[in-house]
Scaffold this active site. Structure first.
Site, PDB file in Angstrom:
ATOM      1  N   LYS A 124      34.204  45.653  34.881  1.00  0.00           N
ATOM      2  CA  LYS A 124      33.941  44.206  35.000  1.00  0.00           C
ATOM      3  C   LYS A 124      33.856  43.717  36.436  1.00  0.00           C
ATOM      4  O   LYS A 124      33.094  42.812  36.733  1.00  0.00           O
ATOM      5  CB  LYS A 124      34.986  43.398  34.223  1.00  0.00           C
ATOM      6  CG  LYS A 124      36.383  43.466  34.805  1.00  0.00           C
ATOM      7  CD  LYS A 124      37.391  42.778  33.892  1.00  0.00           C
ATOM      8  CE  LYS A 124      38.762  42.787  34.539  1.00  0.00           C
ATOM      9  NZ  LYS A 124      39.852  42.739  33.580  1.00  0.00           N
ATOM     10  N   ARG A 144      49.597  36.810  28.123  1.00  0.00           N
ATOM     11  CA  ARG A 144      48.162  36.599  28.035  1.00  0.00           C
ATOM     12  C   ARG A 144      47.813  37.003  26.606  1.00  0.00           C
ATOM     13  O   ARG A 144      48.427  36.487  25.686  1.00  0.00           O
ATOM     14  CB  ARG A 144      47.406  37.381  29.129  1.00  0.00           C
ATOM     15  CG  ARG A 144      46.047  36.729  29.440  1.00  0.00           C
ATOM     16  CD  ARG A 144      45.246  37.455  30.510  1.00  0.00           C
ATOM     17  NE  ARG A 144      44.690  38.716  30.020  1.00  0.00           N
ATOM     18  CZ  ARG A 144      43.918  39.523  30.757  1.00  0.00           C
ATOM     19  NH1 ARG A 144      43.617  39.208  32.009  1.00  0.00           N
ATOM     20  NH2 ARG A 144      43.443  40.656  30.249  1.00  0.00           N
TER      21      ARG A 144
END
Ligand SMILES: *Cc1c(COP(=O)(O)O)cnc(C)c1O
Length: 375
Positions: free
Chosen positions: A36, A131
């Site tokens: 990414k 998260r």
């Protein structure tokens, strides 16, 4: 050569990937290389696969689709929970996705069935970083539901730490993940192929533990690209920390007072610390700014000090030297600076393989020279 640009040394990245894969294999752990931060670069994906890494991960479907189109044949893992609106795209291009919502997995199941495909699911477990992840008390129930869904294969479980709250992977939270894997296998009489312990922040734990339990996969991005671990941002022994360099060009070079004059209010990016009067300084402006990089994440060569940045300008104090207009300055980047530069359309990317042996360039010694191109 165009500036600003990122010079990306594929050999150094490959060395990092190979070294990490080898060390982790000894611990019974496979690597998913996370692309990414490189905008899903198929070239980088190819070199890490050649280094012996078995699968590729990315958080963005655009990147997964791009790599798939470029002919990357390794399993592609979507490492961010899919958007429910993307279910069809996900089952079409990603082999596996990391998930934490039953609704989404149900939609993936419908989409996979409609497409006549199977889709692999790794259930993410919350281990304290707050998260993504299913609370550990709910994981058994969720696994049961997923196992009943058509065209979905429950591939395993995983966790992600050190991203939102900086919670470090350690013997306790990793043991909890191992125990959950054992429990799910026992309760449902299945085998989980993947127990994915986390990201580059897991390396200290993984490489120093005598027993890594059931953890058999890590998803690594930063450590492969930058050669450092993200908990304390320390270089990892034996890895290159300079595989990626940012180069910017001087557009103004003048002797200027170190202190501004006039009535002082806010700057383009908010408050600025009051300037200390250091008399006149040798100031240069480089054609790079907030639109191209996170200036706080740049390390300048010895002798150069970054004193400010706006959208398009980086202002540096050159100390005793004077950087001529047109000179190129090389910077090292941290993760935040790298991600911004990789994703900025204004920064060109130069990927290269070094045919000559790799030497760590001494930043201070080959500076300042006009139009220096290190190729
Ligand atoms: C970004 C990310 C990774 C890779 O993290 P690095 O610190 O770059 O190794 C792994 N897993 C997930 C879920 C991520 O979002």
């Amino acid at each position: 050569m165009s500036a600003p640009r990122l010079e990306i040394n594929l050999d150094k990245i490959q060395h990092n990937a190979r070294t990490l894969a080898k060390r982790l294999t000894k611990q019974g752990i496979s690597v998913t290389a996370v692309m990414k931060a490189s905008l899903g670069s198929p070239e980088i994906a190819r070199v890490v696969l050649d280094a012996g890494i078995g699968s590729i991960g990315d958080s963005r479907m655009e990147n997964i689709e791009g790599m798939s189109r470029s002919g990357i044949k390794a399993p592609l893992v979507l490492i961010r929970s899919p958007m429910i609106s993307d279910a069809h795209r996900v089952v079409h291009s990603a082999d596996i996705s990391l998930n934490s919502e039953l609704e989404v997995i149900r939609e993936l199941s419908f989409a996979a069935k409609a497409a006549g495909r199977r889709h692999g699911v790794v259930l993410m477990v919350e281990l304290g970083d707050l998260r993504e992840g299913i609370m550990p008390t709910d994981i058994e129930h969720t696994a049961g539901q997923v196992l009943a869904m058509p065209n979905i294969d429950l591939k395993g479980i995983g966790a992600n730490l050190a991203c939102h709250c900086g919670v470090s992977p350690d013997a306790n939270n990793m043991a909890e993940l191992s125990t959950l894997a054992d429990t799910i296998e026992r309760v449902f009489g299945i085998t989980l192929d993947i127990v994915s312990g986390g990201n580059s922040a897991n390396l200290n734990w993984a490489l120093s533990s005598a027993d890594t339990g059931r953890i058999n996969n890590l998803r690594l991005g930063e450590s492969i690209l930058l050669g450092c671990e993200p908990l304390y941002r320390q270089p990892i022994d034996g890895l290159h920390t300079d595989a990626i360099t940012l180069i910017a060009e001087v557009i103004e070079s003048k002797i200027k007072p170190s202190q501004p004059w006039g009535k002082i209010a806010q700057t383009a990016y908010g408050e600025k610390a009051p300037a200390v009067d250091r008399g006149n300084i040798t100031q240069a402006i480089l054609a790079i700014g907030q639109q191209d990089v996170d200036p706080c994440g740049l390390s300048a060569p010895a002798g150069i000090c970054i004193i400010g940045a706006s959208s398009d300008h980086l202002i540096v104090d050159c100390g005793r030297h004077r950087l001529p207009v047109g000179a190129e300055v090389h910077f090292q980047l941290n993760y935040s600076a790298m991600v911004r530069s990789m994703t900025s359309p204004f920064v060109s990317k130069l990927l290269r393989r070094s045919s000559t042996p790799i030497r760590v360039p001494a930043m201070a010694s080959n500076w300042p020279k006009t139009r220096r191109v290190v190729l």
